[in-house]
Design a protein around this motif. Structure first.
Motif, mmCIF file in Angstrom:
data_model
loop_
_atom_site.group_PDB
_atom_site.id
_atom_site.type_symbol
_atom_site.label_atom_id
_atom_site.label_comp_id
_atom_site.label_asym_id
_atom_site.label_seq_id
_atom_site.Cartn_x
_atom_site.Cartn_y
_atom_site.Cartn_z
ATOM 1 N N GLY A 104 1.512 -10.448 4.574
ATOM 2 C CA GLY A 104 2.583 -11.427 4.748
ATOM 3 C C GLY A 104 3.916 -10.963 4.181
ATOM 4 N N ASN A 105 4.736 -11.948 3.789
ATOM 5 C CA ASN A 105 6.107 -11.631 3.392
ATOM 6 C C ASN A 105 6.387 -11.831 1.911
ATOM 7 N N GLY A 106 5.355 -11.868 1.110
ATOM 8 C CA GLY A 106 5.597 -12.042 -0.319
ATOM 9 C C GLY A 106 4.433 -11.520 -1.133
ATOM 10 N N LEU A 107 4.629 -11.491 -2.435
ATOM 11 C CA LEU A 107 3.584 -11.039 -3.360
ATOM 12 C C LEU A 107 2.372 -11.955 -3.281
ATOM 13 N N THR A 108 1.188 -11.373 -3.162
ATOM 14 C CA THR A 108 -0.051 -12.161 -3.202
ATOM 15 C C THR A 108 -1.024 -11.528 -4.202
ATOM 16 N N ILE A 109 -2.132 -12.211 -4.406
ATOM 17 C CA ILE A 109 -3.182 -11.660 -5.267
ATOM 18 C C ILE A 109 -3.759 -10.363 -4.695
ATOM 19 N N ALA A 110 -3.548 -10.076 -3.418
ATOM 20 C CA ALA A 110 -3.959 -8.775 -2.865
ATOM 21 C C ALA A 110 -3.165 -7.658 -3.536
ATOM 22 N N ASP A 111 -1.847 -7.853 -3.663
ATOM 23 C CA ASP A 111 -1.018 -6.855 -4.340
ATOM 24 C C ASP A 111 -1.424 -6.731 -5.813
ATOM 25 N N ILE A 112 -1.625 -7.873 -6.455
ATOM 26 C CA ILE A 112 -1.982 -7.858 -7.883
ATOM 27 C C ILE A 112 -3.286 -7.104 -8.096
ATOM 28 N N SER A 113 -4.262 -7.338 -7.215
ATOM 29 C CA SER A 113 -5.553 -6.666 -7.362
ATOM 30 C C SER A 113 -5.419 -5.164 -7.143
ATOM 31 N N CYS A 114 -4.817 -4.793 -6.038
ATOM 32 C CA CYS A 114 -4.741 -3.362 -5.693
ATOM 33 C C CYS A 114 -3.860 -2.569 -6.663
ATOM 34 N N ALA A 115 -2.881 -3.236 -7.280
ATOM 35 C CA ALA A 115 -1.962 -2.536 -8.185
ATOM 36 C C ALA A 115 -2.467 -2.492 -9.619
ATOM 37 N N GLY A 116 -3.511 -3.286 -9.906
ATOM 38 C CA GLY A 116 -3.923 -3.485 -11.302
ATOM 39 C C GLY A 116 -3.974 -2.218 -12.138
ATOM 40 N N TYR A 117 -4.689 -1.228 -11.661
ATOM 41 C CA TYR A 117 -4.844 -0.010 -12.461
ATOM 42 C C TYR A 117 -3.644 0.927 -12.374
ATOM 43 N N GLU A 127 -6.935 -11.824 5.162
ATOM 44 C CA GLU A 127 -6.375 -10.492 4.951
ATOM 45 C C GLU A 127 -6.225 -10.213 3.439
ATOM 46 N N VAL A 128 -5.850 -11.238 2.695
ATOM 47 C CA VAL A 128 -5.759 -11.111 1.232
ATOM 48 C C VAL A 128 -7.132 -10.757 0.660
ATOM 49 N N LEU A 129 -8.143 -11.491 1.097
ATOM 50 C CA LEU A 129 -9.499 -11.250 0.599
ATOM 51 C C LEU A 129 -9.967 -9.841 0.972
ATOM 52 N N ARG A 130 -9.585 -9.407 2.158
ATOM 53 C CA ARG A 130 -9.965 -8.070 2.629
ATOM 54 C C ARG A 130 -9.419 -6.988 1.700
ATOM 55 N N TRP A 131 -8.164 -7.111 1.323
ATOM 56 C CA TRP A 131 -7.587 -6.106 0.425
ATOM 57 C C TRP A 131 -8.196 -6.191 -0.962
ATOM 58 N N ILE A 132 -8.544 -7.385 -1.408
ATOM 59 C CA ILE A 132 -9.167 -7.501 -2.739
ATOM 60 C C ILE A 132 -10.545 -6.841 -2.719
ATOM 61 N N PHE A 133 -11.279 -7.008 -1.615
ATOM 62 C CA PHE A 133 -12.568 -6.302 -1.513
ATOM 63 C C PHE A 133 -12.361 -4.794 -1.424
ATOM 64 N N PHE A 134 -11.394 -4.372 -0.635
ATOM 65 C CA PHE A 134 -11.103 -2.937 -0.535
ATOM 66 C C PHE A 134 -10.798 -2.381 -1.926
ATOM 67 N N ASP A 135 -10.002 -3.141 -2.676
ATOM 68 C CA ASP A 135 -9.663 -2.717 -4.039
ATOM 69 C C ASP A 135 -10.909 -2.566 -4.908
ATOM 70 N N ASN A 136 -11.751 -3.595 -4.907
ATOM 71 C CA ASN A 136 -12.942 -3.544 -5.756
ATOM 72 C C ASN A 136 -13.864 -2.399 -5.378
ATOM 73 N N HIS A 137 -13.983 -2.214 -4.071
ATOM 74 C CA HIS A 137 -14.903 -1.218 -3.537
ATOM 75 C C HIS A 137 -14.357 0.199 -3.761
ATOM 76 N N LYS A 138 -13.086 0.412 -3.476
ATOM 77 C CA LYS A 138 -12.595 1.789 -3.344
ATOM 78 C C LYS A 138 -11.395 2.174 -4.213
#
Lengths: 214, 214
Positions: A153-166, A91-102
């Motif tokens: 999940g229940n805490g900060l992950t690299i998915a949040d970091i990726s999607c929030a970057g900009y 799920e983390v990887l999915r959001w990171i791809f979503f971020d990169n893509h869109k």
């Protein structure tokens, strides 16, 4: 050996890597890349990264580019920020791809076009098209955050970091926090994480960075 | 249990998943999504995938979206198409991110704009901008393929499948094989792989697909 992150403060993609290094409590130092002077197009930089992009992370004899790969590497190396099960990691990887893509894949160029491109080269149709695409992706994120504090999940992950970057940058790129209340609340939570820093505090920007800080 | 791939033939992102399932010799069947009739915007589809996108892979109680995640899952599940070392796996992931960010992430919308959008809504400035971005990314790929047969290691991986996904479609989107001789040679190698099929042969497209086959 201290890891080196080739970066510059205006790059949201570099910021993702820098923030993850910081929050994972790794030893690292920035190496300034003078993007606005064309450094990423030089043969020297292309020898480091043929894709001609920042960020580039150098950890001993490992050289990595693409923020998603660097985030995955930091998480795998430290066991932090990556979710707590195989399901969560996918799920983390999915959001990171979503971020990169869109998300970042659109917000990055749009912010560049609206702020760093010479005014004569700016095009309202292009920027309007990119803004509509970005809004569509942010709406998906805002909906996903309606009933949860973090993307996975229940805490900060690299998915949040990726999607929030900009989304921490204050230069105009048609993103207004007030339009996305769940994203707004989530950005406040991320910024409240111990160790969090704004991109213009975390990475070097001798040219324009300090003037653009929010 | 046979895996189900929610897809439609015109989607290059769905094609990546379908081709990887086929080349990894997994049992799968397509579930047609009527994208052009708005199915991905329905509540029923959003319940399956809140991101509102194809492809969606359902394998028992695991539901995945984003082609990059599905490719990683197929490779991890079968031990095929993913590279032969940790270094290669990182390099594979790097190209898949590059593809999402800069190749498919641009080629997909550009091809949509130039072929499936009503003519009155097409915008030459927008398409010109997207075409320039795509050309820049394809140039990086063409250079990377100058001295190697595959993007990573010594065989076909999901990196090749991801980056090539949109490049097999014959609808015009400013990509001409003759402009990128190394990409052309690489696409020929991919298409010569046993089990390879064209997207319009591999996935359902009751509406327009068969007319568009190259």
């Amino acid at each position: 050996m201290t890891m080196k992150l080739h970066c510059f403060a205006e790059s949201g993609n570099a910021y993702k890597a820098a923030l993850a290094l910081e929050l994972a409590e790794l030893e690292w130092e920035p190496v300034f890349v003078d993007f606005f002077a064309g450094e990423t197009r030089t043969p020297e930089f292309r020898a480091l990264n043929p894709m001609g992009e920042v960020p580039v992370l150098v950890d001993g004899d490992i050289t990595l580019s693409q923020s998603g790969v660097i985030l995955d590497y930091i998480s795998s190396k430290t066991g932090k920020l990556g979710g707590t099960s195989a399901d969560e990691r996918r799920e983390v990887l999915r959001w990171i791809f979503f971020d990169n893509h869109k998300v970042s894949g659109v917000a990055g160029p749009l912010r560049f076009n609206m702020n760093f491109l010479p005014e004569a080269k700016r095009n309202a149709d292009v920027n309007g098209y990119m803004a509509a695409r970005l809004a569509s992706a942010l709406k998906v994120m805002n909906t996903a955050l309606a009933d949860r504090e973090w993307l996975v999940g229940n805490g900060l992950t690299i998915a949040d970091i990726s999607c929030a970057g900009y989304l921490f940058y204050s230069e105009p790129f048609t993103f207004e926090r007030a339009d996305y209340p769940n994203i707004d609340r989530w950005l406040i939570s991320i910024a409240a994480t111990p160790g969090w820093q704004h991109p213009y505090d975390l990475m070097p920007a001798p040219t324009v960075g300090q003037d653009l800080r929010s």
